[in-house]
Design an enzyme around this catalytic site. Structure first.
Site, PDB file in Angstrom:
ATOM      1  N   SER A 198       0.813  -1.215   0.000  1.00 43.10           N
ATOM      2  CA  SER A 198       0.000   0.000   0.000  1.00 43.10           C
ATOM      3  C   SER A 198       0.845   1.261   0.000  1.00 43.10           C
ATOM      4  CB  SER A 198      -0.937  -0.001   1.213  1.00 43.10           C
ATOM      5  OG  SER A 198      -1.837  -1.084   1.152  1.00 43.10           O
ATOM      6  N   HIS A 245      -0.228   4.399   4.188  1.00 47.09           N
ATOM      7  CA  HIS A 245      -0.779   5.148   3.064  1.00 47.09           C
ATOM      8  C   HIS A 245      -0.228   6.575   3.050  1.00 47.09           C
ATOM      9  CE1 HIS A 245      -4.584   2.384   2.800  1.00 47.09           C
ATOM     10  NE2 HIS A 245      -3.447   1.738   2.630  1.00 47.09           N
TER      11      HIS A 245
END
Length: 295
Positions: A198, A245
């Site tokens: 991610s 993220h």
């Protein structure tokens, strides 16, 4: 309207090929165009004449971006292309997932060995020193849905970015994004083990926003996608690492900015030095957890 009336109406046929029936209209001039005459635009399709007018109306900044980023003097439109590094990333990541499944049958877990776990970076905690964990989380995933979504995202974004950047720049971006995600987890969720690509994916998205703006393109869709994914990360605590993220996004945006400002001939060394500076800054941030955690 009768069938005869329909067949006699020229508006139901391509204006450039009157013998070809079509229901697609150019989004700019609203004339009917057949598939051969259609060029995909941001929304809908446009005809060859409107495409030519659109290229003529480019701003000086867009023309400069075309010269910097375009291949062979073509238009600035970003289209999927050949992406060997993306293919290798997909193959290696999928292979590691299958290997982890097979290892699990024997009671051994690759995920536990390769996941990011911040305490393993600090020997003073007495749990060893395993620096590879900064990047190896990119290779392991928590389940079929997790890896399927990540591989799909890598395939879509990689085929856009890699042809523009070249394989080595793209690989550097991918790894720095993953590193940024790991560093952010160390700072904001110290004891949390994390797996998945991610951070690298958000790094790619951040770079795509910067480069898209440099090309003079409309990046609203990318920003909306980023916002949705960031919000999901905050709304589903525990199962999604929003820290990775955010860290990947910041690192990838920084690398994208470097790439966008150092594309002229003769700036290769400057580009390498600036990307290395981003890496050094990220590694330097790892000095903060001992202060924050008090060990």
């Amino acid at each position: 309207m009768s069938t005869t009336d329909f067949s006699r109406n020229p508006e139901n046929f391509c204006y450039r090929h009157p013998d070809r029936m079509s229901f697609a209209l150019c989004q700019r001039c609203q004339r009917t165009i057949c598939p051969e005459c259609q060029t995909q635009a941001a929304v809908g399709v446009i005809c060859p004449e409107c495409l030519r007018d659109q290229k003529r109306a480019r701003t000086p900044a867009q023309k400069r971006a075309d010269r910097r980023w375009g291949r062979g003097g073509g238009g600035v439109a970003v289209v999927p292309g050949r992406a060997p590094v993306t293919t290798w990333i997909l193959g290696i990541t999928a292979g590691m997932f299958l290997l982890d499944l097979l290892a699990g049958l024997t009671g051994f877990s690759l995920s536990s060995l390769l996941s990011f776990w911040a305490p393993a970076l600090y020997p003073q905690l007495g749990v060893g020193f395993e620096p590879w964990r900064l990047l190896t989380p990119l290779l392991v995933h928590s389940g079929f849905l997790h890896i399927a979504l990540n591989l799909l995202s890598i395939w879509v974004i990689g085929r856009l970015l890699e042809p523009m950047l070249g394989p080595w720049r793209f690989l550097a971006l991918y790894l720095v994004g993953g590193l940024g995600g790991s560093v952010a987890v160390a700072l904001l969720a110290f004891g949390t083990p994390v797996v998945g690509a991610s951070g690298a994916l958000f790094g790619m998205l951040g770079a795509l926003v910067v480069i898209g703006r440099q090309l003079g393109g409309n990046v609203t869709g990318i920003l909306v996608l980023l916002g949705i994914n960031l919000v999901i990360g905050f709304l589903v605590p525990g199962s999604i690492s929003w820290q990775a993220h955010v860290g990947g996004l910041i690192a990838g945006t920084a690398v994208g900015f470097v790439y966008s400002r150092t594309r002229r001939p003769g700036q290769t060394r400057q580009q390498v030095a600036l990307v290395a500076l981003v890496v050094v800054a990220l590694i330097g941030l790892l000095a903060l957890p001992p202060v924050i955690q008090g060990f």
